[in-house]
Structures are given as C-alpha cells and as structure tokens.
Scaffold this motif. Structure first.
Motif, PDB file in Angstrom:
ATOM      1  N   ALA A 263     -15.599  64.379  40.175  1.00  0.00           N
ATOM      2  CA  ALA A 263     -17.024  64.099  40.350  1.00  0.00           C
ATOM      3  C   ALA A 263     -17.703  65.113  41.260  1.00  0.00           C
ATOM      4  O   ALA A 263     -18.852  65.502  41.038  1.00  0.00           O
ATOM      5  N   ASP A 264     -17.000  65.548  42.310  1.00  0.00           N
ATOM      6  CA  ASP A 264     -17.582  66.477  43.282  1.00  0.00           C
ATOM      7  C   ASP A 264     -16.611  67.636  43.514  1.00  0.00           C
ATOM      8  O   ASP A 264     -15.862  67.640  44.493  1.00  0.00           O
ATOM      9  N   PRO A 265     -16.600  68.608  42.620  1.00  0.00           N
ATOM     10  CA  PRO A 265     -15.645  69.723  42.750  1.00  0.00           C
ATOM     11  C   PRO A 265     -15.773  70.462  44.064  1.00  0.00           C
ATOM     12  O   PRO A 265     -14.758  70.889  44.643  1.00  0.00           O
ATOM     13  N   HIS A 266     -17.002  70.636  44.563  1.00  0.00           N
ATOM     14  CA  HIS A 266     -17.188  71.364  45.820  1.00  0.00           C
ATOM     15  C   HIS A 266     -16.484  70.653  46.974  1.00  0.00           C
ATOM     16  O   HIS A 266     -15.818  71.294  47.797  1.00  0.00           O
ATOM     17  N   ALA A 267     -16.619  69.321  47.037  1.00  0.00           N
ATOM     18  CA  ALA A 267     -15.990  68.563  48.123  1.00  0.00           C
ATOM     19  C   ALA A 267     -14.469  68.636  48.027  1.00  0.00           C
ATOM     20  O   ALA A 267     -13.783  68.776  49.051  1.00  0.00           O
ATOM     21  N   VAL A 268     -13.933  68.544  46.809  1.00  0.00           N
ATOM     22  CA  VAL A 268     -12.481  68.615  46.629  1.00  0.00           C
ATOM     23  C   VAL A 268     -11.968  69.994  47.023  1.00  0.00           C
ATOM     24  O   VAL A 268     -10.947  70.123  47.714  1.00  0.00           O
ATOM     25  N   GLU A 269     -12.668  71.038  46.587  1.00  0.00           N
ATOM     26  CA  GLU A 269     -12.254  72.392  46.934  1.00  0.00           C
ATOM     27  C   GLU A 269     -12.263  72.599  48.447  1.00  0.00           C
ATOM     28  O   GLU A 269     -11.312  73.166  49.009  1.00  0.00           O
ATOM     29  N   GLN A 270     -13.317  72.138  49.094  1.00  0.00           N
ATOM     30  CA  GLN A 270     -13.415  72.315  50.546  1.00  0.00           C
ATOM     31  C   GLN A 270     -12.308  71.554  51.268  1.00  0.00           C
ATOM     32  O   GLN A 270     -11.746  72.032  52.256  1.00  0.00           O
ATOM     33  N   MET A 271     -11.985  70.363  50.773  1.00  0.00           N
ATOM     34  CA  MET A 271     -10.923  69.573  51.378  1.00  0.00           C
ATOM     35  C   MET A 271      -9.582  70.303  51.287  1.00  0.00           C
ATOM     36  O   MET A 271      -8.833  70.381  52.275  1.00  0.00           O
ATOM     37  N   VAL A 272      -9.277  70.822  50.111  1.00  0.00           N
ATOM     38  CA  VAL A 272      -8.009  71.536  49.925  1.00  0.00           C
ATOM     39  C   VAL A 272      -7.966  72.775  50.812  1.00  0.00           C
ATOM     40  O   VAL A 272      -6.939  73.065  51.458  1.00  0.00           O
ATOM     41  N   ARG A 273      -9.074  73.514  50.867  1.00  0.00           N
ATOM     42  CA  ARG A 273      -9.133  74.696  51.729  1.00  0.00           C
ATOM     43  C   ARG A 273      -8.881  74.327  53.188  1.00  0.00           C
ATOM     44  O   ARG A 273      -8.081  74.987  53.883  1.00  0.00           O
ATOM     45  N   ASP A 274      -9.572  73.303  53.663  1.00  0.00           N
ATOM     46  CA  ASP A 274      -9.475  72.922  55.080  1.00  0.00           C
ATOM     47  C   ASP A 274      -8.065  72.460  55.440  1.00  0.00           C
ATOM     48  O   ASP A 274      -7.517  72.847  56.485  1.00  0.00           O
TER      49      ASP A 274
END
Length: 444
Positions: A263-274
């Motif tokens: 639903a929110d690719p940006h949030a998932v990507e940022q979570m994995v990065r962090d």
C-alpha cells in the motif's frame, strides 16, 4: 501426448507451470500453458506456447489491496476474503479453459484453480494432475493455525481443521461449480454411464520438500512427492553493475515482496533502509513499486534472478511465497518472512519452528519488529542451519513432476481405447494408487 497446463494466479503461480511445460515439451509432448492474461509474455519467455485464461492478476491484486479482511486478526475473515477473491475470476477462467482444453489428453494445474480444472478434466474424461505447493490435504502433522499456540494443537485437531477448511472452500465455490456443470451439460453430449468403465485419474503432486514437515511423509501414502519446482542447473551470469556492487562489500540483505500489493512502497522502502543502516548492513531491494537506484549501501532494482543473487546475500526478507521460500532455502540463507496471504504464513511459521528463519505478518511490520527479526535471523546458529540445508537442496523437482505426469499416459491411452472422444459426465474422480512416493533430500 497433448498436455494443457493451466496455472492461474501471480507470477509465482505461473512459473512452475511454464517450467513444467518446457520440460514436457523437451520430452516430445505437445504442450500449451494457460496463464493469466498479463503473464502470457512471461510464460513464453520459457520457450513454451502460452495462452491467456481468466482475469488479469493485477485486477485481483487491486481487489485484494482494497479488501480490509486480508489484514484482519480473524483467520476466518482472511479465509473468506481469499475465497471471495478466487470466486471473482472463476466464471471467466471456466469459459476460457473449456475452450482451451478441447484437444488435451492430460490437464495439469496449480492450487489456485484446482476445482475448476477438476470439473473440466472429469467432463472430458481426461486425467488431472494438480501441483500442491504446500501440504493442504488433511493431515495431523502440519499445524492448521500458523501461530505459536497452533503448534501445540494435537494432531487430531489439525486433521479436523484441514478437513473443515477443505469443506469450507468447496462449499464457498458451490455456486460457481454448479453453474459450470450446468453449462457443460447444456453444450456437450454427455456419454452414457454404460460406456464408462472407470473414472479418469486424478493425482495431487506434492511439489515441496517433505522433510520440512516432520511426520507428513508417513501420512501421504502413495502420493508423489517431487520437491520444489525450481529452475534446474546453474544460474545465469549476474548483470555487470550488480555483480560489481555485490563484490564491493559484505553480503547484503535481500528484500523483496514479489507480486504482493504494497500500500505504501515509500514507507516500506524507508523502513528497510533504516533497519539495515542501524544494523550496519547493505541492502538489495527489489520490486517494480520502488524507484531503481545504485548506491554504495543501497541498490534498488525491479527484479533479480534469485538463483544467482540470493547465494551472494546474508539473508532474505520476503513475503513467503513458495517459490521465493524455495529460492532462499536453495541459496542456504535464512528468511525473514513477512506474510501477506494464503500459504505464506504457514511457510513462515514452519521455517521459524525449524530454525531456518523468522516470521511476522506484513500487516504488523514495523521498524522495531523488523530489526528484531533481522537480529534473530542472523544468529550464527540460524545461519549455519540454513547453510547446511542449502547443501541438501535438490533442484530436480520439475523433472520428477514431469515423470509423474508421463506416468498418466497409460490411463490416457487405455481410456482412448475404451471410449470415443465425446466428453464424459461430471463424476467423482479417483486418484491412482500406483504412484511411488519420492522424497527430496533422500534417495530418489
């Protein structure tokens, strides 16, 4: 032998059908692979003749994304949502498959449209082989509830639970199956019962590693167990830029969620990065929903060849589809399974129990939970256990499944000698009892 392989669903559902079709074609059989309309080009990439049937996978994924029942805490609600999703494209798939199957001697299918394929095969009087990518037959060994407390259920409760789920699924599809049977009887000549000497063969191929489910092999009897249907042999070369990036540092964390709706690719990507940054790890993130990027610590690509790339990674964060789970097991790396639907939570729980990975629902994913899972999965004991399993992984599941399908040829030719080409009446189908049990990881 003319073989129709009908595999509805996502790319992960279609790939085994394309691989099996390629193997059967190489053995001299006439093969057609039927997949969702948006996956025809993907299937033809394996060198097989492919045709569309049913509805576009993207349409079903959008419907899934908008249905809040898929993220419900109530397993009954999740099951109902999944069944409703499967019913959505049943009529279209039935219409298409009836036409495509006119010349088939054998029908092969996956789990997503087994009921539909069974009706078509029975009506035409041809054998049916269904590939089960997860143990869904009633059994005592696999917890029917994929949770920690579910592992404590007695075997009889599991068996009754699987039986109840099977009946619930059949009941939910009754209107669609009844309509299909009515359409068949209205448009074709039904052969008299006196001309039919026996029901067409119906067999369920267990296309997974039986050793991942202790005790299950003793319950399956003569059901053929062929192992995961993966691409055999050595992997193709990794593209130059990615190969250079992999060599430039420590093995990265792989993260990808296949065709699952995010639903929110940006949030998932940022979570994995962090999370990976806090753990001092590089990350290889894959998915068409993410913007491509090459960086010293993070690389983002639409897709990669799991067979080539995962052995170069430290672990794999993924959705827990049978194909991706098999790829991680084959590579000898631990999994962090963030399950979304269907059998994914069962794969996650089983790998967690066996010490080959960690699991949590995608709907409950947070940075803290993902980091804890990452720490658990990179425990040296887990990594060593996963590595040891990878050395035992067999990649001949497709060839062994093709052997089983070829064994049905005797029933094909005996049926053609006894009856003419007119379709037979819809009736219960029997599973042949002579197929030998084959176990992965042991003697073939």
């Amino acid at each position: 032998m003319t073989v129709l392989l009908a595999f509805a669903g996502s790319r992960g559902d279609a790939q085994p059908g394309a691989l099996l079709g390629r193997e059967l074609a190489a053995r001299g059989h006439r093969v057609t692979v039927a997949v969702s309309p948006n996956l025809v080009e993907f299937a033809t990439g394996y060198g097989v003749s492919a045709v569309p049937f049913g509805v576009d996978t993207a349409e079903l994924l959008r419907a899934q994304q908008q249905d809040r029942r898929f993220s419900s805490w109530n397993p009954v609600q999740r099951i109902r949502a999944l069944v409703d999703l499967q019913r959505r494209g049943f009529a279209e798939a039935a219409r298409d498959l009836r036409s495509i199957a006119e010349d088939a001697d054998v029908l092969v299918t996956g789990m997503a449209c087994e009921e539909l394929a069974a009706e078509i095969a029975t009506a035409r009087g041809i054998p049916l082989a269904a590939l089960h990518f997860f143990p869904i037959r009633a059994n005592r060994s696999v917890p029917v509830v994929p949770t920690a407390w579910g592992n404590r259920l007695p075997g009889k409760a599991n068996q009754l639970g699987w039986q109840a789920l099977g009946k619930a699924r059949a009941l939910s599809l009754t209107p669609e199956v009844t309509a299909l049977r009515r359409a068949i009887h209205e448009t074709v000549r039904v052969e008299s019962a006196s001309a039919v000497t026996e029901s067409p063969a119906r067999i369920a191929i267990q296309a997974f590693d039986i050793e991942l489910f202790p005790g299950l092999g003793d319950e399956l009897g003569s059901a053929p167990v062929t192992g995961f249907p993966v691409v055999p042999g050595e992997a193709d070369a990794i593209p130059r830029l990615l190969s250079e990036w992999l060599r430039a540092g420590e093995p990265p964390v792989y993260a990808g969620f296949g065709s699952m709706p995010v639903a929110d690719p940006h949030a998932v990507e940022q979570m994995v990065r962090d999370v990976c940054r806090r753990q001092g790890r590089r990350v290889l993130l894959t998915g068409s929903m993410f913007a491509p990027e090459y960086g010293p610590k993070v690389t983002v690509l639409p897709q990669v060849d799991h067979r080539a790339v995962l052995p170069r990674c430290a672990l794999a964060i993924h959705h827990g589809g049978a194909g991706t789970t098999a790829a991680a097991l084959r590579a000898g790396v631990p999994s962090v399974i963030c399950s979304v639907q269907a059998d994914q939570s069962f794969w996650g729980r089983q790998l967690d129990v066996l010490g080959l990975g960690v699991t949590l629902p995608f709907a409950q994913l947070s940075a803290d939970r993902l980091e804890r899972a990452l720490i658990r999965a990179t425990d040296p004991t887990v990594m060593l256990r996963a590595s040891a399993y990878g050395t035992r992984f067999r990649d001949d599941g497709v060839a062994r499944a093709a052997d089983v399908i070829e064994s049905l040829s005797s029933s094909v030719y005996s049926s053609s000698a006894q009856v003419n080409s007119a379709p037979r009446s819809v009736d219960s189908a029997a599973r042949p009892s002579g197929a030998a049990t084959i176990r992965i990881g042991g003697a073939p």
